[in-house]
Design an enzyme around this catalytic site. Structure first.
Site, mmCIF file in Angstrom:
data_model
loop_
_atom_site.group_PDB
_atom_site.id
_atom_site.type_symbol
_atom_site.label_atom_id
_atom_site.label_comp_id
_atom_site.label_asym_id
_atom_site.label_seq_id
_atom_site.Cartn_x
_atom_site.Cartn_y
_atom_site.Cartn_z
ATOM 1 N N ARG A 1 0.485 -1.482 0.187
ATOM 2 C CA ARG A 1 -0.058 0.142 0.281
ATOM 3 C C ARG A 1 0.873 1.586 -0.266
ATOM 4 O O ARG A 1 2.188 1.107 0.681
ATOM 5 C CB ARG A 1 -1.061 0.080 1.103
ATOM 6 C CG ARG A 1 -1.954 -1.189 0.918
ATOM 7 C CD ARG A 1 -3.157 -0.840 2.476
ATOM 8 N NE ARG A 1 -4.059 -2.534 2.612
ATOM 9 C CZ ARG A 1 -3.469 -3.365 3.553
ATOM 10 N NH1 ARG A 1 -2.240 -3.771 3.962
ATOM 11 N NH2 ARG A 1 -3.932 -4.289 3.484
ATOM 12 N N LYS B 1 -3.339 -1.567 7.382
ATOM 13 C CA LYS B 1 -4.656 -1.479 6.877
ATOM 14 C C LYS B 1 -5.353 -2.866 8.595
ATOM 15 O O LYS B 1 -6.582 -1.995 8.549
ATOM 16 C CB LYS B 1 -5.252 -2.212 6.361
ATOM 17 C CG LYS B 1 -6.569 -1.505 5.632
ATOM 18 C CD LYS B 1 -6.645 -2.229 3.981
ATOM 19 C CE LYS B 1 -8.394 -2.384 3.891
ATOM 20 N NZ LYS B 1 -9.064 -2.680 2.388
ATOM 21 N N HIS C 1 -1.754 3.109 -5.637
ATOM 22 C CA HIS C 1 -2.937 1.825 -4.975
ATOM 23 C C HIS C 1 -2.860 0.638 -5.897
ATOM 24 O O HIS C 1 -2.786 -0.424 -5.950
ATOM 25 C CB HIS C 1 -3.548 1.994 -4.330
ATOM 26 C CG HIS C 1 -4.364 0.949 -3.706
ATOM 27 N ND1 HIS C 1 -4.645 0.161 -3.704
ATOM 28 C CD2 HIS C 1 -4.070 1.250 -2.275
ATOM 29 C CE1 HIS C 1 -5.630 -0.603 -2.149
ATOM 30 N NE2 HIS C 1 -4.965 0.244 -1.627
ATOM 31 N N ARG D 1 -1.168 -2.671 -6.951
ATOM 32 C CA ARG D 1 -1.306 -3.947 -5.907
ATOM 33 C C ARG D 1 -2.485 -5.064 -6.805
ATOM 34 O O ARG D 1 -1.634 -5.893 -6.949
ATOM 35 C CB ARG D 1 -2.140 -3.493 -5.312
ATOM 36 C CG ARG D 1 -1.572 -3.370 -3.357
ATOM 37 C CD ARG D 1 -1.824 -2.592 -2.489
ATOM 38 N NE ARG D 1 -2.708 -3.549 -1.216
ATOM 39 C CZ ARG D 1 -2.061 -4.446 -0.663
ATOM 40 N NH1 ARG D 1 -0.840 -4.581 -0.531
ATOM 41 N NH2 ARG D 1 -2.803 -5.362 0.096
ATOM 42 N N HIS E 1 -3.602 -9.805 2.796
ATOM 43 C CA HIS E 1 -5.148 -9.960 3.332
ATOM 44 C C HIS E 1 -4.965 -10.472 3.794
ATOM 45 O O HIS E 1 -4.710 -11.752 4.173
ATOM 46 C CB HIS E 1 -5.865 -10.032 1.671
ATOM 47 C CG HIS E 1 -5.631 -9.254 0.630
ATOM 48 N ND1 HIS E 1 -6.021 -9.337 -0.587
ATOM 49 C CD2 HIS E 1 -5.233 -7.609 1.228
ATOM 50 C CE1 HIS E 1 -5.770 -7.665 -1.056
ATOM 51 N NE2 HIS E 1 -5.119 -7.107 0.058
ATOM 52 N N TYR F 1 -4.455 -14.980 8.849
ATOM 53 C CA TYR F 1 -3.059 -14.484 8.308
ATOM 54 C C TYR F 1 -2.012 -14.874 8.915
ATOM 55 O O TYR F 1 -2.631 -14.971 10.124
ATOM 56 C CB TYR F 1 -2.781 -13.114 8.129
ATOM 57 C CG TYR F 1 -2.439 -11.823 7.725
ATOM 58 C CD1 TYR F 1 -1.699 -12.115 6.320
ATOM 59 C CD2 TYR F 1 -0.936 -11.706 9.024
ATOM 60 C CE1 TYR F 1 -0.407 -11.076 6.319
ATOM 61 C CE2 TYR F 1 0.153 -11.523 8.347
ATOM 62 C CZ TYR F 1 0.469 -11.059 6.387
ATOM 63 O OH TYR F 1 1.529 -10.695 6.564
#
Length: 444
Positions: free
Chosen positions: A273, A298, A362, A365, A389, A399
């Site tokens: 990001r 994020k 961005h 990505r 993610h 994750y």
């Protein structure tokens, strides 16, 4: 906009009641009338002088070469003069017509100079009531406390998508059809999200016009539902390999400071990001291990970005310049802060890349996700973990920063090498690229 002639044609002709009174021989027509040739041949002198026409009209010539039309008349016993314009913008015929219009007003008992002042004041009000004037006032009043990145985007939408077609229109005359025509132009280039944002900005400007008393209503409110829904969260991105090479070459040639150029070079390689990249800290960079370890902005988990050889080389070259500070990419004016969140997109814009329709910071990505999976055949599980993610699997894990780490290291290096070949115009041998086909039960 009204002028003296427009005002005159609505006045009754009462010349019988108010005959013109002339006080000098010149005004009685004792002198011969002017000609165009005489005016053109008239030269400036050390002092100003006059060339007289009939009925009180004369042309005053100044030492600097200017020639100004005047009309001398009397009103309520006082001698007055009315400026009728500059020659040659106002020719002899036009000056005489203006004189005759003024004489008609005088016959009705109206002072032509007073009417001209009223028309001038109305013209000033009209000039401050155009969409551009109101938009500028709204922007200065309502956007002054907004983030600079937001101000830049709003200003760009106004200047590129609205002002060219609405700028000179009085806000009171703007119709829903006028606004919709602007929005359709934006839609025609595929920028649906921009069309929605432009409508929001236009509506805000017109609401401001109503508050300021320059319009009675906001016509933008009638366009609710006129645009198809925009895709939420869309960032412009190039996802066709044949278009990536030209993009990277354009980015290489951008005029920017060395730290900004380094950030632009890293962004496609790492596809993180932009907010994560601009706040990269030297304490999080481990060049010997070729890893960047940080807390993802994020989702919050600790994240590891394997650094390909190209990224390590860029950071080693940059460290002598910014390595004594906290941030790898410090701000231009305050090096204790990271670079502005608008810096990278502005650099893309300076390179001639549209961040609305072509590529945003961005958007790298989306580029990596699409090409790595669809073009190069990498496993979506490896890709999504590299993107930080949360991707729940059958084992329930959302994750893990070390999951697929070895595979991600291989993927990141292959991705960087692939981008270099595209940038250098070398056709990659996609069939020879190794695939990492890892399923949900094969986590490492």
């Amino acid at each position: 906009m009204q002028n003296l002639h427009d005002f005159v044609v609505h006045q009754p002709d009462v010349s019988v009641l108010f005959p013109v009174q002339h006080s000098t021989a010149v005004e009685r027509g004792a002198r011969s009338s002017l000609t165009d040739v005489a005016i053109k041949n008239a030269k400036p002198r050390e002092k100003s002088y006059r060339l007289y026409d009939t009925g009180g009209l004369y042309l005053e010539l100044f030492p600097n070469g200017s020639k100004l039309w005047r009309w001398k008349y009397r009103f309520e016993g006082r001698e007055k003069r009315l400026a009728l314009g500059k020659y040659p913008e106002v020719g002899l015929k036009d000056a005489r017509e203006s004189r005759d219009d003024a004489r008609k007003l005088l016959r009705t008992g109206v002072d032509p100079s007073a009417i001209k002042q009223r028309l001038g004041a109305a013209e000033q009000v009209e000039a401050t009531s155009t969409f551009e004037a109101v938009a500028n006032d709204w922007f200065e009043r309502m956007m002054r406390d907004k983030a600079e990145s937001h101000r830049v985007k709003v200003k760009a939408r106004l200047e590129k998508d609205l002002l060219p077609w609405l700028g000179n229109k009085p806000v009171a005359d703007i119709t829903p059809r006028d606004i919709l025509a602007c929005l359709r132009r934006i839609e025609d280039r595929g920028a649906h999200d921009t069309a929605h944002r432009a409508l929001q900005n236009c509506s805000a400007v017109l609401r401001h016009a109503v508050v300021e008393g320059k319009a009675k209503e906001n016509p933008a409110v009638h366009l609710k539902g006129a645009l198809p829904p925009a895709r939420a969260g869309h960032f412009a991105a190039i996802t066709e390999p044949k278009e990536v090479g030209p993009l990277l070459r354009t980015m290489e040639a951008v005029s920017a400071t060395f730290p900004v150029k380094c950030a632009l070079r890293l962004l496609p390689y790492l596809f993180c990001r932009p907010g994560e990249l601009r706040t990269m800290r030297w304490s999080d960079v481990h060049l010997e291990e070729a890893e960047w370890r940080f807390v993802a902005s994020k989702n919050g988990p600790s994240h590891i970005v394997p650094l390909p050889r190209q990224a390590v080389a860029i950071l080693r070259e940059l460290r002598p310049l910014t390595g004594r500070g906290e941030f790898v990419f410090p701000g231009r004016d305050d090096r204790t802060q990271p670079m502005s969140n608008a810096t990278l997109n502005r650099a893309l814009q300076r390179a001639g890349i549209s961040t609305r329709d072509e590529q945003t910071g961005h958007g790298f990505r989306a580029m990596a996700r699409t090409i790595l999976h669809e073009g190069l055949g990498f496993s979506p599980y490896v890709i999504e973990h590299q993107l930080a993610h949360r991707v729940p699997d059958v084992l329930g894990g959302a994750y893990n920063r070390t999951r697929f780490l070895e595979d991600r290291k291989k993927m990141m290096q292959q991705w960087a090498d692939y981008l270099d070949r595209l940038r250098d115009g070398v056709e990659p041998n996609v069939a020879a690229e190794p695939r990492l086909r890892i399923g949900p039960r094969e986590g490492r």
